[in-house]
Design a protein around this motif. Structure first.
Motif, mmCIF file in Angstrom:
data_model
loop_
_atom_site.group_PDB
_atom_site.id
_atom_site.type_symbol
_atom_site.label_atom_id
_atom_site.label_comp_id
_atom_site.label_asym_id
_atom_site.label_seq_id
_atom_site.Cartn_x
_atom_site.Cartn_y
_atom_site.Cartn_z
ATOM 1 N N HIS A 74 41.087 55.522 42.281
ATOM 2 C CA HIS A 74 41.479 56.623 42.219
ATOM 3 C C HIS A 74 40.347 57.640 43.820
ATOM 4 O O HIS A 74 40.667 58.419 44.028
ATOM 5 C CB HIS A 74 42.087 58.001 41.198
ATOM 6 N N GLN A 116 41.115 59.270 46.814
ATOM 7 C CA GLN A 116 40.338 60.579 46.989
ATOM 8 C C GLN A 116 39.450 61.178 47.505
ATOM 9 O O GLN A 116 38.982 62.194 48.104
ATOM 10 C CB GLN A 116 41.175 61.368 45.962
ATOM 11 N N GLN A 139 43.758 62.021 38.310
ATOM 12 C CA GLN A 139 43.173 63.053 38.893
ATOM 13 C C GLN A 139 41.753 63.092 38.226
ATOM 14 O O GLN A 139 41.416 63.196 37.003
ATOM 15 C CB GLN A 139 43.417 64.740 38.899
ATOM 16 N N PRO A 140 40.860 62.066 38.309
ATOM 17 C CA PRO A 140 39.231 62.078 37.770
ATOM 18 C C PRO A 140 39.050 63.138 37.134
ATOM 19 O O PRO A 140 38.513 63.589 35.546
ATOM 20 C CB PRO A 140 38.717 61.824 38.323
ATOM 21 N N LYS A 141 39.269 64.378 37.817
ATOM 22 C CA LYS A 141 38.897 65.438 36.125
ATOM 23 C C LYS A 141 39.746 66.256 35.888
ATOM 24 O O LYS A 141 39.401 66.628 35.072
ATOM 25 C CB LYS A 141 38.658 66.997 37.818
ATOM 26 N N TRP A 183 36.387 64.172 44.658
ATOM 27 C CA TRP A 183 37.443 64.913 44.459
ATOM 28 C C TRP A 183 36.389 66.589 43.632
ATOM 29 O O TRP A 183 37.709 67.637 43.085
ATOM 30 C CB TRP A 183 37.857 64.835 43.017
ATOM 31 N N LEU A 229 39.872 54.606 37.501
ATOM 32 C CA LEU A 229 39.426 56.262 37.706
ATOM 33 C C LEU A 229 38.719 55.365 38.863
ATOM 34 O O LEU A 229 38.657 56.039 40.453
ATOM 35 C CB LEU A 229 38.415 56.422 37.425
ATOM 36 N N LEU A 283 40.313 63.164 33.671
ATOM 37 C CA LEU A 283 39.788 63.102 31.874
ATOM 38 C C LEU A 283 39.374 63.908 31.523
ATOM 39 O O LEU A 283 39.008 63.548 30.013
ATOM 40 C CB LEU A 283 39.135 61.467 32.707
ATOM 41 N N PHE A 284 37.651 64.273 31.890
ATOM 42 C CA PHE A 284 37.206 65.217 31.063
ATOM 43 C C PHE A 284 37.305 66.067 30.475
ATOM 44 O O PHE A 284 36.540 65.878 29.063
ATOM 45 C CB PHE A 284 35.831 65.374 32.617
#
Lengths: 427, 433
Positions: free
Chosen positions: B425, B429, A175-177, B432, B422, A179-180
């Motif tokens: 993904h 998706q 989930q890229p989120k 996100w 990143l 990462l932040f």
């Protein structure tokens, strides 16, 4: 729908091999929802029948439906519940819980909220660390738990605990989120330990990650990025070209005083910087960056003194004080002494004459430690390089990629010269 | 030598910038002889410039008086009014504001202008190219003589459509160049110089020399000192005093020599300036400058800088050189310092300071600045006041660079792999958020 007792019996019975577990999982999923939830208040005593290690999956389901109801939590606030959950997290079996990752994450989150409410974040550190290791499929994977764990470490001021998790390089992100937050908290931990270079790496990743719209975490990360780059190297590098265009266009608008701070720093005048910081003190305070800003201020002296080492072989303390804008030679001596101790410059102070002689870096690159260091670097880089080639090969065989190249080839011919294989700075 | 000039010497060349605003004494300047080198509007303009910048009252008044007489003789009301304003009744009744004369001149000018314009309209209806061209030229000359420079410029430009031979084109270019120099629009000057040089016929040597001098001037004003030096050095001796409405041969020598000193390296200096036979003719006109170029080449930096200081007050009164003098002097001085330190492993700062006739502490500061700009590879031993040449240890530097490159590589590759992941993904998706 089976009763809870029957379910418990199933769990105890079917927690042996992988097939049994699959069957159990099916049963649990069926039971999940209304059945368990209706009985959730009474689930706690059943947990004692189960062993968290051997019956992790079942335990997890029961525990999850128990903690999902806030009424239950309030009733059992503090005390045993925390111990039970913590115990579970440390002793559960990794394979079993990976079959139901959402529930596992939910349980962990509840634990975190509980310790935060009790104002004892340190109690959550050990269980969560174990949890992170269990849910990771490989040490290179980032999970949502990483960010939560790091946050607890920050709140409890246990920076070293956070290091163990931070030391693994992250390459896989679901989930890229996640990462932040991970980068932001991780950077804060490194800043607390004064490892500015690693902090800068994480903040750099946060700022240059691909994103379609700006988020608040990135803005805060950029503010810290500016401050840490000033401390580390005296200037803020411009955005590399792989930064997303949203970031490039909008970040500076939201962080205007930090940009101004960096231009003020660039002038090299201590007093100007000091007045600037004083006049904007509240803004820095609200961002909780005032401590970092003060470190930026003191780094200005260091940078000026370092510049002197490039021009002078020996210099009197008064001259140092005047050119770096310090008030007395005594202060200059103190600063130089501290820098020598920290290994930032190589010099000797002659107190009799009030002179400082700047020496060359004594490192001759001939010692055996240096050879070992170089050797290990080479090994590390070769491994990295191999990884890179394997990923490259995977992509080249990827269906979607081949389709794109095919359609591209019909439209235009690509020359080798069109693509730079290695960035020029490596030449 | 007056107080201001003496102060300028002791300040070292750093005083050049501040002196830009303050008046400078130059009681050695012979205003009459100076003005005699020039003709036309530039004579008056230069005299007014001198009056404005010079600090000595006697010279000011002398210059203003001559400017006034000249302007009156040329019937140039714009310059006349300027001169009168500056004189401010200090020179007696003859030099007071004579509005009657101004009005009569303006009336006559109006009449002449109308006559020229009717003539021009007549030519235009007749559609004879040559007469139209001459008509525009005459109007241009008229405007120029009366100080309306932008109208003159426009008229001269208009002749372009009616030029038939390359001689016409060259004439037009020369006019435009003249007006552009006075207007200060040096981009046009460079443009028209190249236009004139591109005409297919071979040009008269005098015209070639004039074009080179004009090009040099344009480069000087736009701060391209190296190009300016080259152009001035290529100016042939045929220039003589043929271009006195713009520049005098002494000026060519001075500008060329100073720009060359500030921007050429030693080999160029020798081949293009010292061994340049053509340029030697110019240098003979200003023996001080010739001396200082030779001193610089022979490493007699002390006397070279002394000559420069002596010339400075007079050069500050030159209309073209003034803004650039500070930069040029600084460049020359820095070049001298760098060349001085090049051959040595260690230099005693005391001897160096006496060679450059400045104090040790000032010299130390200058050296520190030059080292920071990486123009000198050395380090200063401030305790013993010695400058040591410093040669980087190649082996250590290589190791350091290699390790650093390795670290950067590692960092960049890891970040890149992360980003690639990143993006992968993200595509799976979509959004996100």
């Amino acid at each position: 729908m089976e009763s809870v007792e029957a379910l418990v019996a199933h769990i105890q019975g079917l927690s042996g091999s992988a097939d049994e577990l699959a069957q159990l999982h099916g049963l649990l999923k069926q039971a999940d929802g209304d059945a368990l939830r209706a009985h959730s208040a009474g689930l706690l005593p059943f947990l004692s029948h189960l062993h968290p290690g051997a019956h992790s999956l079942g335990y997890l389901y029961l525990l999850d439906s128990f903690v999902s109801s806030s009424a239950n939590l309030r009733a059992h606030a503090g005390g045993d519940l925390l111990v039970t959950v913590a115990d579970f997290l440390t002793s559960c079996s990794a394979d079993q819980i990976r079959m139901a990752p959402d529930k596992f994450l939910n349980v962990c989150r509840v634990l975190k909220n509980e310790v935060m409410q009790l104002n004892a974040p340190i109690r959550g550190i050990a269980p969560l660390r174990a949890a992170v290791r269990k849910i990771q499929t490989s040490s290179e994977q980032l999970t949502p738990l990483h960010a939560e764990y790091l946050m607890l470490c920050l709140l409890a001021k246990q920076y070293k605990a956070g290091l163990s998790v931070l030391e693994d390089d992250i390459f896989e992100v679901d989930q890229p989120k996640d990462l932040f937050l991970y980068c932001y908290y991780g950077a804060m931990i490194y800043i607390g330990l004064k490892k500015f270079r690693k902090a800068l790496e994480l903040l750099h990743n946060a700022v240059t990650a691909p994103m379609s719209s700006l988020n608040a975490i990135t803005v805060e990360a950029y503010k810290k990025y500016v401050l840490v780059s000033l401390i580390q190297s005296g200037q803020v590098p411009s955005f590399p070209k792989y930064t997303s265009s949203t970031a490039q266009r909008n970040l500076k608008n939201h962080t205007q005083i930090y940009v101004d701070l960096s231009t003020c720093y660039g002038t090299g005048s201590y007093s100007d910087l000091e007045t600037f910081i004083q006049s904007n003190a509240e803004a820095f305070q609200t961002d909780n960056n005032f401590g970092l800003v003060k470190q930026v201020l003191s780094s200005m002296y260091k940078r000026n003194i370092q510049r002197l080492t490039q021009t002078y072989l020996t210099l009197s303390l008064e001259d140092i004080a005047s050119s770096v804008q310090l008030n007395t030679p005594k202060e200059a001596e103190m600063h130089v002494l501290r820098m020598i101790e920290d290994g930032e410059i190589h010099a000797t102070i002659n107190q009799k004459d009030g002179m400082v002689s700047f020496n060359e870096d004594p490192e001759q690159y001939k010692s055996s430690e240096m050879v070992e260091h170089i050797d290990s670097s080479i090994q590390r880089l070769m491994a990295l390089s191999k990884k890179l080639t394997s990923i490259d090969q995977n992509i080249s065989c990827d269906h979607a990629f081949l389709m794109k190249v095919q359609s591209g080839r019909e439209r235009a011919r690509f020359d080798y010269d069109d693509f730079d294989s290695v960035p020029h700075k490596y030449f | 030598v007056s107080a201001a000039a003496a102060a300028a010497v002791t300040n070292g060349l750093g005083g050049g910038e501040q002196a830009a605003a303050a008046p400078v004494s130059a009681d050695q300047l012979d205003v009459e002889a100076y003005a005699a080198q020039y003709s036309g509007r530039t004579r008056v303009a230069r005299l007014l410039f001198i009056a404005e910048r010079c600090g000595v009252e006697a010279i000011q008044l002398e210059a203003l008086r001559m400017a006034h007489d000249e302007a009156r003789a040329r019937e140039d009301t714009v310059l006349y009014l300027d001169a009168v304003l500056k004189i401010n009744s200090r020179l007696g009744p003859r030099y007071r504001h004579d509005q009657a004369w101004v009005d009569s001149v303006n009336r006559r000018a109006e009449q002449r202008k109308e006559k020229l314009e009717t003539e021009l309209n007549g030519y235009r209806t007749n559609l004879i190219k040559e007469s139209i061209r001459m008509g525009y030229n005459d109007i241009g000359d008229f405007f120029y003589a009366h100080g309306h420079l932008s109208e003159a410029f426009k008229s001269y430009i208009r002749t372009r459509d009616y030029c038939t031979t390359s001689k016409h084109i060259v004439q037009m270019c020369m006019h435009v160049i003249l007006v552009s120099i006075e207007l200060g629009q040096f981009a046009h000057v460079t443009n028209y110089v190249s236009k004139a040089e591109q005409t297919p016929d071979t040009l008269d040597a005098v015209i070639v020399a004039k074009l080179r001098a004009a090009a040099g001037l344009a480069n000087l004003e736009t701060k391209k000192y190296k190009l300016a030096a080259r152009k001035f050095l290529e100016t042939g001796p045929e220039l003589g005093s043929n271009y006195s409405e713009v520049i005098a041969p002494q000026d060519v020598a001075v500008y060329g020599a100073l720009c060359a000193l500030a921007s050429f390296d030693r080999s160029e200096l020798k081949s293009k300036v010292i061994d340049n036979i053509n340029f030697r003719n110019f240098l003979e006109l200003v023996p001080e400058v010739r001396e200082l170029v030779n001193d610089f080449y022979a490493s007699r930096y002390g006397s070279c800088l002394e000559h420069l200081e002596k010339l400075k007050p007079n050069l500050l009164l030159d209309i073209h050189l003034r803004e650039h003098l500070g930069t040029l002097y600084n460049d020359i001085r820095h070049k001298a310092i760098i060349q001085y330190t090049l051959p040595f492993i260690s230099v005693d700062l005391n001897t160096m300071a006496s060679a450059f006739k400045s104090s040790v502490s000032m010299l130390e500061k200058e050296l520190a600045a030059l080292i920071t700009e990486n123009k000198i590879q050395a380090r200063i031993d401030s305790h013993n006041k010695i400058l040591y040449a410093r040669h980087a240890d190649q082996r250590n530097a290589t190791f350091q660079r290699a390790l650093q490159t390795g670290n950067e590589f590692e960092r960049d590759i890891k970040a890149m792999l992360l980003r690639a992941n990143l993006i992968k993904h993200d595509f799976n998706q979509k959004n996100w958020l």
